[in-house]
Enzyme design. Structure first.
Site, PDB file in Angstrom:
ATOM      1  N   ASP A 169       0.851  -1.184   0.000  1.00 46.04           N
ATOM      2  CA  ASP A 169       0.000   0.000   0.000  1.00 46.04           C
ATOM      3  C   ASP A 169       0.884   1.231   0.000  1.00 46.04           C
ATOM      4  O   ASP A 169       2.086   1.135  -0.290  1.00 46.04           O
ATOM      5  CB  ASP A 169      -0.922  -0.023   1.233  1.00 46.04           C
ATOM      6  CG  ASP A 169      -2.307   0.526   0.939  1.00 46.04           C
ATOM      7  OD1 ASP A 169      -2.401   1.743   0.660  1.00 46.04           O
ATOM      8  OD2 ASP A 169      -3.282  -0.237   0.984  1.00 46.04           O
ATOM      9  N   HIS A 173      -4.576   5.046   4.153  1.00 45.33           N
ATOM     10  CA  HIS A 173      -5.198   3.855   3.590  1.00 45.33           C
ATOM     11  C   HIS A 173      -4.493   2.580   4.027  1.00 45.33           C
ATOM     12  O   HIS A 173      -5.133   1.622   4.494  1.00 45.33           O
ATOM     13  CB  HIS A 173      -5.205   3.968   2.064  1.00 45.33           C
ATOM     14  CG  HIS A 173      -5.965   2.887   1.358  1.00 45.33           C
ATOM     15  ND1 HIS A 173      -5.380   1.712   0.963  1.00 45.33           N
ATOM     16  CD2 HIS A 173      -7.263   2.813   0.968  1.00 45.33           C
ATOM     17  CE1 HIS A 173      -6.281   0.955   0.355  1.00 45.33           C
ATOM     18  NE2 HIS A 173      -7.438   1.603   0.339  1.00 45.33           N
ATOM     19  N   SER A 231     -11.288  -2.624  -0.992  1.00 42.15           N
ATOM     20  CA  SER A 231     -10.036  -2.618  -0.231  1.00 42.15           C
ATOM     21  C   SER A 231     -10.260  -3.196   1.160  1.00 42.15           C
ATOM     22  O   SER A 231      -9.522  -4.064   1.632  1.00 42.15           O
ATOM     23  CB  SER A 231      -9.504  -1.190  -0.085  1.00 42.15           C
ATOM     24  OG  SER A 231      -8.838  -0.763  -1.222  1.00 42.15           O
TER      25      SER A 231
END
Length: 364
Positions: free
Chosen positions: A21, A55, A217
């Protein structure tokens, strides 16, 4: 998912998950002590512990967060996180517009790490030879890779890469009722589904509060955590065996028990059914349930004893670039951290009570 029952038998201890990520912040209350040394292939300022937008840290917390300090309680709190920072589209646009993506390097680095599971909660629009070869490399090393199928069901609806590669488990998203999420992309590349609606996530890189979000996700992170729980309980299994049990124990609608859905794949992940009820047979350690081809069945390192209770031809590419983009959508609302954790944090580990009646089936 009856997490408290699962944790009596397995917490994910002995399993490491590489989170590819935009970085993972190891200093949030929920991740302290949960993150080990990782790798940075992004090639911009900072390293793998510098999360560009929150994220990656959210994905790590959904997998292995301890819930301390009012943070997210992950589904596999005994697992460890190996952060692997790659160059996402957002990072490239702002920091390195002339650079190519680095997803292939991130996958290879993850394959060379101690991780048994690779979580890729992001995607690319188009087939890329380097990334495909990296995926094959990871599969040959006995790694299990989960990737988000994408959030454009109402648009192009073309499953993202690497989820669309043959050796990757494509994960779709469901809501709290077990219905397929309206945004979740569908196709033959969908293999499993997991909750991905109204999930708490860090709002941004400041790590001051959580927002309510949705996306494949988040579903991918929960699928990775489910695999960690099962693998921890059966450390001598190969990735093929863990995945086969996930397929056989997944929640299905009565009208498609003998089919594979283009919306939910084999069904919604149910680690409790596999761990406490023994549903699913591991089968041939050398045969991939994804491709039905021999893979070697390597066990990528011993996971240790079961954990103690916790304290073909590819689809045609999408038009456009092969930029790496985050798989989650924008937040639907936001608010103070305490309210979110009390109100929806438990949704990460609460049972999915109903299953979707699929609108379309794959051909047999």
């Amino acid at each position: 998912m009856h997490a408290s029952e699962i944790w009596e038998k397995s917490t994910g201890k002995g399993i490491s998950v590489a989170v590819i990520d935009g970085g993972v912040n190891p200093s949030t209350p929920s991740l302290k002590g949960q993150v080990v040394k990782g790798v940075d292939v992004a090639g911009i300022a900072g390293d793998e512990t510098d999360d560009y937008d929150g994220h990656g840290t959210t994905m790590a917390e959904l997998i292995a967060g301890t819930g301390k300090g009012g943070g997210i309680q992950g589904l596999a709190p005994g697992a460890k996180i190996i952060p692997v920072r790659t160059l996402t589209a957002e990072m490239r646009d702002k920091e390195a517009p002339d650079r190519l993506h680095t997803l292939d390097k991130a996958i290879r680095a993850s394959a060379d790490s101690d991780a048994q599971i690779i979580n890729v909660s992001l995607g690319q629009d188009a087939w890329d030879d380097d990334t495909r070869e990296a995926v094959e490399y990871a599969a040959k090393k006995g790694k299990m890779m989960f990737s988000s199928v994408g959030n454009e069901a109402k648009g192009l609806n073309h499953v993202d890469y690497p989820a669309a590669y043959p050796d990757v488990v494509g994960v779709a998203a469901t809501d709290s009722e077990g219905q397929v999420a309206s945004f979740s992309e569908h196709g033959d590349e969908v293999h499993l589904a997991a909750p991905g609606v109204k999930v708490p996530s860090w709002c941004d890189e400041s790590f001051k509060r959580y927002c309510v979000t949705q996306g494949t996700s988040q579903a991918t992170a929960i699928a990775s955590a489910s695999a960690a729980l099962i693998w921890s309980a059966h450390p001598d299994w190969t990735a093929n065996q863990v995945l086969r049990v996930m397929f056989e124990s997944a929640g299905r609608g009565d009208d498609w028990k003998d089919k594979v859905s283009t919306y939910l794949g084999h069904g919604i992940v149910r680690p409790n059914a596999a761990i406490t009820r023994g549903i699913g047979k591991p089968g041939d350690p050398n045969l991939s349930p994804l491709t039905n081809e021999k893979t070697g069945g390597t066990v990528p390192g011993k996971a240790g004893a079961p954990s103690a209770p916790a304290s073909s031809q590819p689809p045609k590419p999408k038009p456009g670039s092969n930029a790496t983009v985050a798989g989650s959508s924008k937040s639907t609302s936001d608010g103070g951290q305490l309210g979110l954790i009390i109100g929806i944090g438990a949704a990460v580990v609460i049972a999915v009570g109903a299953f979707v009646v699929v609108r379309k089936r794959r051909s047999a």
